[in-house]
Design a protein around this motif. Structure first.
Motif, PDB file in Angstrom:
ATOM      1  N   HIS A  92       0.856  -1.192   0.000  1.00  0.00           N
ATOM      2  CA  HIS A  92       0.000   0.000   0.000  1.00  0.00           C
ATOM      3  C   HIS A  92       0.891   1.240   0.000  1.00  0.00           C
ATOM      4  O   HIS A  92       2.077   1.167   0.323  1.00  0.00           O
ATOM      5  N   ILE A  93       0.282   2.359  -0.387  1.00  0.00           N
ATOM      6  CA  ILE A  93       0.974   3.637  -0.256  1.00  0.00           C
ATOM      7  C   ILE A  93      -0.061   4.670   0.165  1.00  0.00           C
ATOM      8  O   ILE A  93      -1.211   4.629  -0.283  1.00  0.00           O
ATOM      9  N   THR A  94       0.339   5.560   1.092  1.00  0.00           N
ATOM     10  CA  THR A  94      -0.633   6.522   1.615  1.00  0.00           C
ATOM     11  C   THR A  94      -0.436   7.937   1.070  1.00  0.00           C
ATOM     12  O   THR A  94      -1.368   8.726   1.065  1.00  0.00           O
ATOM     13  N   SER A  95       0.776   8.247   0.611  1.00  0.00           N
ATOM     14  CA  SER A  95       1.037   9.636   0.203  1.00  0.00           C
ATOM     15  C   SER A  95       0.464   9.957  -1.181  1.00  0.00           C
ATOM     16  O   SER A  95       0.287  11.122  -1.513  1.00  0.00           O
ATOM     17  N   VAL A  96       0.224   8.935  -1.995  1.00  0.00           N
ATOM     18  CA  VAL A  96      -0.421   9.106  -3.304  1.00  0.00           C
ATOM     19  C   VAL A  96      -1.421   7.961  -3.476  1.00  0.00           C
ATOM     20  O   VAL A  96      -1.405   6.997  -2.704  1.00  0.00           O
ATOM     21  N   ASP A  97      -2.279   8.040  -4.509  1.00  0.00           N
ATOM     22  CA  ASP A  97      -3.292   6.999  -4.689  1.00  0.00           C
ATOM     23  C   ASP A  97      -2.749   5.763  -5.387  1.00  0.00           C
ATOM     24  O   ASP A  97      -3.158   4.644  -5.097  1.00  0.00           O
ATOM     25  N   SER A  98      -1.872   6.009  -6.364  1.00  0.00           N
ATOM     26  CA  SER A  98      -1.456   4.903  -7.231  1.00  0.00           C
ATOM     27  C   SER A  98       0.056   4.782  -7.311  1.00  0.00           C
ATOM     28  O   SER A  98       0.781   5.779  -7.231  1.00  0.00           O
ATOM     29  N   PHE A  99       0.515   3.555  -7.512  1.00  0.00           N
ATOM     30  CA  PHE A  99       1.947   3.333  -7.739  1.00  0.00           C
ATOM     31  C   PHE A  99       2.360   3.711  -9.158  1.00  0.00           C
ATOM     32  O   PHE A  99       3.548   3.856  -9.439  1.00  0.00           O
ATOM     33  N   GLU A 100       1.370   3.832 -10.061  1.00  0.00           N
ATOM     34  CA  GLU A 100       1.695   3.936 -11.493  1.00  0.00           C
ATOM     35  C   GLU A 100       2.734   5.022 -11.819  1.00  0.00           C
ATOM     36  O   GLU A 100       3.720   4.730 -12.485  1.00  0.00           O
ATOM     37  N   PRO A 101       2.523   6.278 -11.344  1.00  0.00           N
ATOM     38  CA  PRO A 101       3.520   7.301 -11.720  1.00  0.00           C
ATOM     39  C   PRO A 101       4.895   7.072 -11.088  1.00  0.00           C
ATOM     40  O   PRO A 101       5.873   7.680 -11.508  1.00  0.00           O
ATOM     41  N   LEU A 102       4.969   6.209 -10.092  1.00  0.00           N
ATOM     42  CA  LEU A 102       6.243   5.992  -9.389  1.00  0.00           C
ATOM     43  C   LEU A 102       7.033   4.816  -9.957  1.00  0.00           C
ATOM     44  O   LEU A 102       8.149   4.541  -9.507  1.00  0.00           O
ATOM     45  N   LEU A 103       6.433   4.103 -10.942  1.00  0.00           N
ATOM     46  CA  LEU A 103       7.046   2.846 -11.395  1.00  0.00           C
ATOM     47  C   LEU A 103       8.502   2.999 -11.852  1.00  0.00           C
ATOM     48  O   LEU A 103       9.348   2.193 -11.440  1.00  0.00           O
ATOM     49  N   PRO A 104       8.837   4.023 -12.672  1.00  0.00           N
ATOM     50  CA  PRO A 104      10.247   4.117 -13.090  1.00  0.00           C
ATOM     51  C   PRO A 104      11.182   4.249 -11.884  1.00  0.00           C
ATOM     52  O   PRO A 104      12.236   3.599 -11.837  1.00  0.00           O
ATOM     53  N   GLU A 105      10.773   5.061 -10.895  1.00  0.00           N
ATOM     54  CA  GLU A 105      11.614   5.231  -9.708  1.00  0.00           C
ATOM     55  C   GLU A 105      11.697   3.942  -8.893  1.00  0.00           C
ATOM     56  O   GLU A 105      12.755   3.583  -8.379  1.00  0.00           O
ATOM     57  N   LEU A 106      10.561   3.266  -8.761  1.00  0.00           N
ATOM     58  CA  LEU A 106      10.548   2.007  -8.004  1.00  0.00           C
ATOM     59  C   LEU A 106      11.478   0.982  -8.645  1.00  0.00           C
ATOM     60  O   LEU A 106      12.251   0.308  -7.962  1.00  0.00           O
ATOM     61  N   ARG A 107      11.404   0.883  -9.979  1.00  0.00           N
ATOM     62  CA  ARG A 107      12.259  -0.091 -10.688  1.00  0.00           C
ATOM     63  C   ARG A 107      13.729   0.246 -10.468  1.00  0.00           C
ATOM     64  O   ARG A 107      14.562  -0.639 -10.296  1.00  0.00           O
ATOM     65  N   LYS A 108      14.020   1.543 -10.469  1.00  0.00           N
ATOM     66  CA  LYS A 108      15.402   1.966 -10.275  1.00  0.00           C
ATOM     67  C   LYS A 108      15.871   1.630  -8.860  1.00  0.00           C
ATOM     68  O   LYS A 108      16.970   1.107  -8.668  1.00  0.00           O
ATOM     69  N   ILE A 109      15.038   1.917  -7.867  1.00  0.00           N
ATOM     70  CA  ILE A 109      15.474   1.696  -6.477  1.00  0.00           C
ATOM     71  C   ILE A 109      15.647   0.208  -6.183  1.00  0.00           C
ATOM     72  O   ILE A 109      16.629  -0.192  -5.567  1.00  0.00           O
ATOM     73  N   ILE A 110      14.697  -0.612  -6.664  1.00  0.00           N
ATOM     74  CA  ILE A 110      14.895  -2.044  -6.369  1.00  0.00           C
ATOM     75  C   ILE A 110      15.828  -2.707  -7.393  1.00  0.00           C
ATOM     76  O   ILE A 110      16.254  -3.841  -7.201  1.00  0.00           O
TER      77      ILE A 110
END
Ligand code: ADP
Ligand code: MG
Length: 359
Positions: free
Chosen positions: A57-75
């Motif tokens: 889950h994430i509380t600061s935004v509604d969706s993971f979608e816009p964060l996907l490039p950053e998430l892929r980079k971090i993991i």
């Protein structure tokens, strides 16, 4: 509690509860610490030949979608994104090794701990791995109800968190110092109450210090206080000499916004004798550089003491990270509320669901 050592990973389809609940501002992840702490377990499962669907889950935004490039980079991995529950069977039938499901709080069944929702999440998987320590104090479907439907295992982070925090709890009172700051009396007062007999001293700063001073009948002027603190502090011996409260402050407009230099000195000298330090919560309104001094001094004093140090809390982590000190502590917990609940001695639903006995 079963761990990854008990799981045959090769060919297993794993429902993996990760923790990607990070602060986001202007579409950018502000603090990747919790995501980074997921890498090891993801890597271990995939290296062992498992396929995994990450749920979070994430509380600061509604969706993971816009964060996907950053998430892929971090993991440091590619993965696909499933927007709907109906996409899960397609993922299971395919050959892709890693995917992420949309924010679990998109579905009301998550917070309701709904067994039907848990069934939709878990159908077709061989095993459930929970690696989201920071949500284990919530009886939500992705941490509780799913664990009742699949063979369940603790990920490496949950193993590490429970072992570090229980070690801190069981360390002798002599030499154990607790530092409590920040706000939210509801989560902090129970820790103070529970740890006061088990520690050499508890040092308080932040809003929680205002709460205690006010409850002692002292004048805190226009300082921020928690409206429920008087009620919560009932039964805590506010004059216990082990409870060290500040007696000078940095104030603006009659509000105490940081603890003062005399109090910092007293805290620093107390910490010189520490063998184990547990720290949660900044000493002041650290986001404003004018009120960062005590938090900086305490952050340094904890390191200088040479004691084993366990710190946690979202704001505490951003404060020490902004000082470049995050790597200097023995253990940094990803849990805010979960860490405090664990330290209070509560049975956390997410851990209980994995068979963890917190006694
Ligand atoms: P953590 O996330 O580390 O558990 P909390 O969320 O409990 O910490 O508290 C951090 C917040 O408390 C910060 O936003 C900080 O500005 C605020 N704070 C601390 N001391 C004071 C104070 N004296 N007056 C107002 N706000 C304070
Ligand atoms: Mg916080």
């Amino acid at each position: 509690m079963k761990t990854l050592k008990d799981l045959t990973t090769s060919g297993a389809k794993v429902l993996l509860r990760v923790d990607f609940d990070v602060p986001v501002a202007d579409g950018v992840i502000q603090e990747p610490f919790r995501i980074e702490k997921q890498k090891e377990t993801i890597g271990k499962l995939l290296a062992g030949g498992a396929r995994a669907l990450m749920i979070a889950h994430i509380t600061s935004v509604d969706s993971f979608e816009p964060l996907l490039p950053e998430l892929r980079k971090i993991i440091g991995r590619e993965f696909s994104f499933l927007k709907k529950l109906e996409d899960i069977p397609t993922f299971l039938a395919g050959s892709e090794s890693l995917a992420l499901l949309e924010n679990t709080r998109t579905w009301p069944g998550e917070k309701d701990n709904d067994p039907e929702f848990a069934k939709q999440l878990s159908t077709g998987f061989d095993a459930y791995v929970n690696n989201a320590f920071a949500v284990c104090h919530r009886a939500h479907a992705s941490v509780d109800a799913v664990a009742k439907l699949l063979p369940s295992y603790a990920g490496l982070l949950i193993e590490e968190e429970t072992s570090q925090l229980s070690q801190a709890l069981s360390a002798p009172a002599e030499g154990k110092f607790v530092i409590m700051g920040g706000a939210k009396a509801e989560t902090k007062v129970p820790v103070i109450r529970s740890l006061l007999p088990k520690a050499q001293a508890i040092l308080v700063g932040g809003v929680i210090a205002n709460d205690i001073l006010k409850a002692r009948g002292e004048d805190v002027q226009k300082s921020i206080v928690d409206e429920n603190s008087a009620e919560l502090l009932k039964g805590v011996d506010l004059r216990d000499p082990k409870l060290l409260v500040p007696d000078d402050f940095v104030a603006t407009d009659n509000m105490f916004l940081d603890i003062g230099s005399q109090s910092v000195k007293a805290f620093e000298s107390a910490l010189e004798h520490a063998k184990m330090i547990i720290w949660n919560g900044p000493m002041g309104k650290f986001e404003d550089a004018r009120y960062m001094n005590a938090t900086r001094a305490i952050a340094e004093a904890v390191i200088d003491s040479g004691a084993l140090s366990i710190i946690g809390g979202g704001d505490t982590i951003s404060a020490v990270n902004s000082l470049g000190l995050l790597k200097r502590y023995s253990f940094v917990s990803t849990g805010g509320g979960a860490m405090l609940a664990f330290l209070t001695g509560d049975q956390l639903p997410g851990l209980a669901a994995l068979g963890y006995d917190h006694s």
